[in-house]
Design a protein around this motif. Structure first.
Motif, PDB file in Angstrom:
ATOM      1  N   ASN A  89       0.836  -1.192   0.000  1.00 28.91           N
ATOM      2  CA  ASN A  89       0.000   0.000   0.000  1.00 28.91           C
ATOM      3  C   ASN A  89       0.876   1.249   0.000  1.00 28.91           C
ATOM      4  OD1 ASN A  89      -1.881   1.991   0.353  1.00 28.91           O
ATOM      5  ND2 ASN A  89      -2.534   1.345   2.400  1.00 28.91           N
ATOM      6  N   PRO A  90       0.897   2.018  -1.099  1.00 31.82           N
ATOM      7  CA  PRO A  90       1.730   3.226  -1.145  1.00 31.82           C
ATOM      8  C   PRO A  90       1.407   4.233  -0.044  1.00 31.82           C
ATOM      9  CG  PRO A  90       0.983   2.623  -3.343  1.00 31.82           C
ATOM     10  CD  PRO A  90       0.223   1.754  -2.382  1.00 31.82           C
ATOM     11  N   GLU A  91       0.198   4.146   0.520  1.00 29.29           N
ATOM     12  CA  GLU A  91      -0.169   5.061   1.603  1.00 29.29           C
ATOM     13  C   GLU A  91       0.679   4.806   2.851  1.00 29.29           C
ATOM     14  OE1 GLU A  91      -2.051   7.476   1.166  1.00 29.29           O
ATOM     15  OE2 GLU A  91      -3.493   7.013  -0.419  1.00 29.29           O
ATOM     16  N   GLU A  92       1.378   3.672   2.902  1.00 33.07           N
ATOM     17  CA  GLU A  92       2.229   3.365   4.048  1.00 33.07           C
ATOM     18  C   GLU A  92       3.674   3.825   3.838  1.00 33.07           C
ATOM     19  OE1 GLU A  92       0.049  -0.467   6.082  1.00 33.07           O
ATOM     20  OE2 GLU A  92       1.561  -0.873   4.545  1.00 33.07           O
ATOM     21  N   ILE A  93       3.959   4.489   2.734  1.00 37.73           N
ATOM     22  CA  ILE A  93       5.310   4.997   2.483  1.00 37.73           C
ATOM     23  C   ILE A  93       5.808   5.875   3.629  1.00 37.73           C
ATOM     24  CG2 ILE A  93       6.640   6.581   1.016  1.00 37.73           C
ATOM     25  CD1 ILE A  93       5.221   5.348  -1.396  1.00 37.73           C
ATOM     26  N   PRO A  94       4.975   6.764   4.203  1.00 38.50           N
ATOM     27  CA  PRO A  94       5.463   7.580   5.331  1.00 38.50           C
ATOM     28  C   PRO A  94       5.981   6.755   6.506  1.00 38.50           C
ATOM     29  CG  PRO A  94       3.425   8.501   4.476  1.00 38.50           C
ATOM     30  CD  PRO A  94       3.615   7.179   3.788  1.00 38.50           C
ATOM     31  N   GLY A 110       9.866  -2.800   5.374  1.00 38.42           N
ATOM     32  CA  GLY A 110       8.479  -2.999   5.760  1.00 38.42           C
ATOM     33  C   GLY A 110       8.238  -4.477   6.026  1.00 38.42           C
ATOM     34  N   SER A 111       7.921  -4.811   7.275  1.00 37.73           N
ATOM     35  CA  SER A 111       7.805  -6.217   7.671  1.00 37.73           C
ATOM     36  C   SER A 111       6.354  -6.654   7.827  1.00 37.73           C
ATOM     37  CB  SER A 111       8.551  -6.456   8.989  1.00 37.73           C
ATOM     38  OG  SER A 111       8.316  -7.770   9.457  1.00 37.73           O
ATOM     39  N   ARG A 112       6.052  -7.808   7.241  1.00 37.99           N
ATOM     40  CA  ARG A 112       4.733  -8.428   7.392  1.00 37.99           C
ATOM     41  C   ARG A 112       4.587  -9.152   8.716  1.00 37.99           C
ATOM     42  NH1 ARG A 112       5.800 -11.431   1.740  1.00 37.99           N
ATOM     43  NH2 ARG A 112       7.905 -11.206   2.593  1.00 37.99           N
ATOM     44  N   TYR A 113       5.687  -9.278   9.457  1.00 35.99           N
ATOM     45  CA  TYR A 113       5.697 -10.098  10.656  1.00 35.99           C
ATOM     46  C   TYR A 113       5.503  -9.297  11.942  1.00 35.99           C
ATOM     47  CZ  TYR A 113       7.327 -13.938   7.759  1.00 35.99           C
ATOM     48  OH  TYR A 113       7.408 -14.914   6.796  1.00 35.99           O
ATOM     49  N   LEU A 114       5.518  -7.990  11.857  1.00 35.77           N
ATOM     50  CA  LEU A 114       5.421  -7.179  13.060  1.00 35.77           C
ATOM     51  C   LEU A 114       3.990  -6.882  13.473  1.00 35.77           C
ATOM     52  CD1 LEU A 114       8.344  -4.633  12.482  1.00 35.77           C
ATOM     53  CD2 LEU A 114       8.351  -6.773  13.776  1.00 35.77           C
ATOM     54  N   ASN A 115       3.049  -7.077  12.559  1.00 31.62           N
ATOM     55  CA  ASN A 115       1.646  -6.829  12.904  1.00 31.62           C
ATOM     56  C   ASN A 115       0.735  -7.997  12.531  1.00 31.62           C
ATOM     57  OD1 ASN A 115       1.602  -6.661  10.168  1.00 31.62           O
ATOM     58  ND2 ASN A 115       0.771  -4.586  10.038  1.00 31.62           N
ATOM     59  N   GLY A 116       1.340  -9.155  12.241  1.00 32.10           N
ATOM     60  CA  GLY A 116       0.554 -10.348  11.950  1.00 32.10           C
ATOM     61  C   GLY A 116       0.048 -10.456  10.534  1.00 32.10           C
ATOM     62  N   ASP A 146      11.692  -9.942   8.182  1.00 29.35           N
ATOM     63  CA  ASP A 146      11.127 -10.099   6.836  1.00 29.35           C
ATOM     64  C   ASP A 146      12.169  -9.734   5.783  1.00 29.35           C
ATOM     65  OD1 ASP A 146       9.465 -10.484   4.712  1.00 29.35           O
ATOM     66  OD2 ASP A 146       7.902  -9.121   5.369  1.00 29.35           O
ATOM     67  N   SER A 147      13.104 -10.648   5.585  1.00 27.06           N
ATOM     68  CA  SER A 147      14.229 -10.379   4.683  1.00 27.06           C
ATOM     69  C   SER A 147      13.808 -10.238   3.232  1.00 27.06           C
ATOM     70  CB  SER A 147      15.267 -11.496   4.806  1.00 27.06           C
ATOM     71  OG  SER A 147      14.717 -12.739   4.366  1.00 27.06           O
ATOM     72  N   GLN A 148      12.656 -10.821   2.851  1.00 25.66           N
ATOM     73  CA  GLN A 148      12.257 -10.841   1.447  1.00 25.66           C
ATOM     74  C   GLN A 148      11.265  -9.741   1.085  1.00 25.66           C
ATOM     75  OE1 GLN A 148      14.076 -13.056  -0.482  1.00 25.66           O
ATOM     76  NE2 GLN A 148      15.008 -13.149   1.556  1.00 25.66           N
ATOM     77  N   SER A 149      10.985  -8.843   1.997  1.00 25.24           N
ATOM     78  CA  SER A 149      10.072  -7.747   1.703  1.00 25.24           C
ATOM     79  C   SER A 149      10.674  -6.804   0.677  1.00 25.24           C
ATOM     80  CB  SER A 149       9.755  -6.969   2.983  1.00 25.24           C
ATOM     81  OG  SER A 149       8.998  -5.814   2.692  1.00 25.24           O
ATOM     82  N   GLY A 150       9.909  -6.518  -0.382  1.00 30.21           N
ATOM     83  CA  GLY A 150      10.372  -5.582  -1.403  1.00 30.21           C
ATOM     84  C   GLY A 150       9.994  -4.145  -1.110  1.00 30.21           C
ATOM     85  N   PHE A 151       9.304  -3.921  -0.009  1.00 28.20           N
ATOM     86  CA  PHE A 151       8.873  -2.586   0.396  1.00 28.20           C
ATOM     87  C   PHE A 151       9.875  -2.068   1.412  1.00 28.20           C
ATOM     88  CE2 PHE A 151       4.836  -0.110   1.938  1.00 28.20           C
ATOM     89  CZ  PHE A 151       5.302   1.026   1.295  1.00 28.20           C
ATOM     90  N   ARG A 152      10.767  -1.179   0.983  1.00 31.48           N
ATOM     91  CA  ARG A 152      11.842  -0.711   1.844  1.00 31.48           C
ATOM     92  C   ARG A 152      12.314   0.668   1.425  1.00 31.48           C
ATOM     93  NH1 ARG A 152      16.258  -5.268   1.299  1.00 31.48           N
ATOM     94  NH2 ARG A 152      14.473  -6.518   1.972  1.00 31.48           N
ATOM     95  N   ALA A 153      13.013   1.340   2.315  1.00 35.73           N
ATOM     96  CA  ALA A 153      13.522   2.683   2.045  1.00 35.73           C
ATOM     97  C   ALA A 153      14.991   2.760   2.442  1.00 35.73           C
ATOM     98  CB  ALA A 153      12.719   3.730   2.808  1.00 35.73           C
ATOM     99  N   LEU A 154      15.775   3.505   1.652  1.00 34.34           N
ATOM    100  CA  LEU A 154      17.209   3.656   1.896  1.00 34.34           C
ATOM    101  C   LEU A 154      17.593   5.125   1.797  1.00 34.34           C
ATOM    102  CD1 LEU A 154      16.673   1.242  -0.468  1.00 34.34           C
ATOM    103  CD2 LEU A 154      19.040   0.711   0.125  1.00 34.34           C
TER     104      LEU A 154
END
Length: 292
Positions: A89-94, A110-116, A146-154
């Motif tokens: 969800n791009p709305e979660e970019i912030p 962005g981890s899928r494991y921190l909120n279930g 979540d090492s395989q998450s493609g949602f990340r910021a650098l």
């Protein structure tokens, strides 16, 4: 800060428009079209993204590398990576930007494991992700979920520190490994993920998982050869012990030794010894190289 949202895409005409439109609120958008045969590039441009197109499909790793090079060449301070298939969800970019803008992290995942959110993943894929996560942690030493998450910021420091060689999806693990090795700060934030997207994973999940796992294991072998070869050596000795027991069990019962199992036990014992010696040798070489 100048923020660039990089979207690697391959045949994503059904979702690229909405992803770009939502992402534009948080920065400039660059779509790296990795050799698509459909209207991915055309739709992305119409919605307002800058598009760089690979003539052939070169893999997600190369698409991200193209995006990172564009960001560095155009003086961007932060890059956000998001998949083009609509799962994120791009709305979660912030959420990903916050630790970087507050100078608390260099890489935010962005981890899928921190909120279930991972609970909606099919069980067999959850098992595969667990294996990939554990091997990535073993290779990099980074404490991530979540090492395989493609949602990340650098941030720019992280971008300048990367020397990516991965072509495919193991680029996510390679990124973590390189930045962890260089002492950069890595953190995670909880995100949500959708799996009811029009086009799901383009590769068979088992083939995808095995391919990524092979690359990560290779990374462990390069960085920690004693760990990898020692583990393989231990497995060989266990196999040798089991075969040896099966070979000698009938002998102690008043029968004779099973020759096939005995030969197998000897072979696995020799393999175990060779693997252990190889691990010691390669570990010594790796330490010599790291001290230079």
């Amino acid at each position: 800060m100048k923020i660039l949202i990089v979207i690697p895409a391959y045949n994503e005409e059904l979702t690229i428009g909405s992803v770009v439109a939502l992402a534009k609120k948080y920065g400039d958008v660059l779509v790296v079209d990795d050799g698509s045969k459909d209207k991915t590039s055309k739709i992305a441009q119409e919605v307002g993204a800058v598009v760089l197109k690979h003539k052939t499909n070169r893999g997600k790793g190369q698409a991200l590398k193209t995006g990172f090079e564009y960001a560095l060449d155009n003086d961007y301070d932060v890059v956000v990576c998001i998949d083009a298939d609509g799962q994120h969800n791009p709305e979660e970019i912030p959420l990903l930007l916050k630790p970087i803008l507050e100078d608390e992290a260099d890489l935010v995942i962005g981890s899928r494991y921190l909120n279930g959110a991972h609970k909606s993943i099919p069980l067999y894929r959850r098992l595969g992700l667990w294996v990939l996560n554990k091997t990535t942690v073993l290779a990099s030493g980074a404490k991530i979920t979540d090492s395989q998450s493609g949602f990340r910021a650098l941030n720019r420091k992280a971008l300048e520190s990367l020397e990516l060689s991965a072509n495919g999806y193991h680029v996510e693990s390679e990124m973590i490994d390189q930045l962890s090795e260089k002492g950069l700060r890595i953190t995670e934030v909880p995100i949500n993920v959708r799996y009811d997207v029009p086009k799901k994973h383009k590769k068979h999940p088992i083939a995808h998982g095995v391919g990524v796992l092979t690359k990560i294991v290779g990374l462990i072998g390069y960085k920690r050869p004693l760990l990898l070869f020692g583990t393989l050596s231990l497995l060989s000795f266990i196999a040798s012990g089991v075969l040896g027991y099966l070979a000698l069990k009938p002998y102690y019962a008043g029968g004779r030794v099973y020759l096939t199992q005995a030969i197998g036990a000897g072979i696995f014992a020799i393999i175990g010894i060779q693997l252990f010696i190889a691990g010691l040798t390669l570990n010594a070489l790796a330490q010599m190289i790291s001290r230079r």
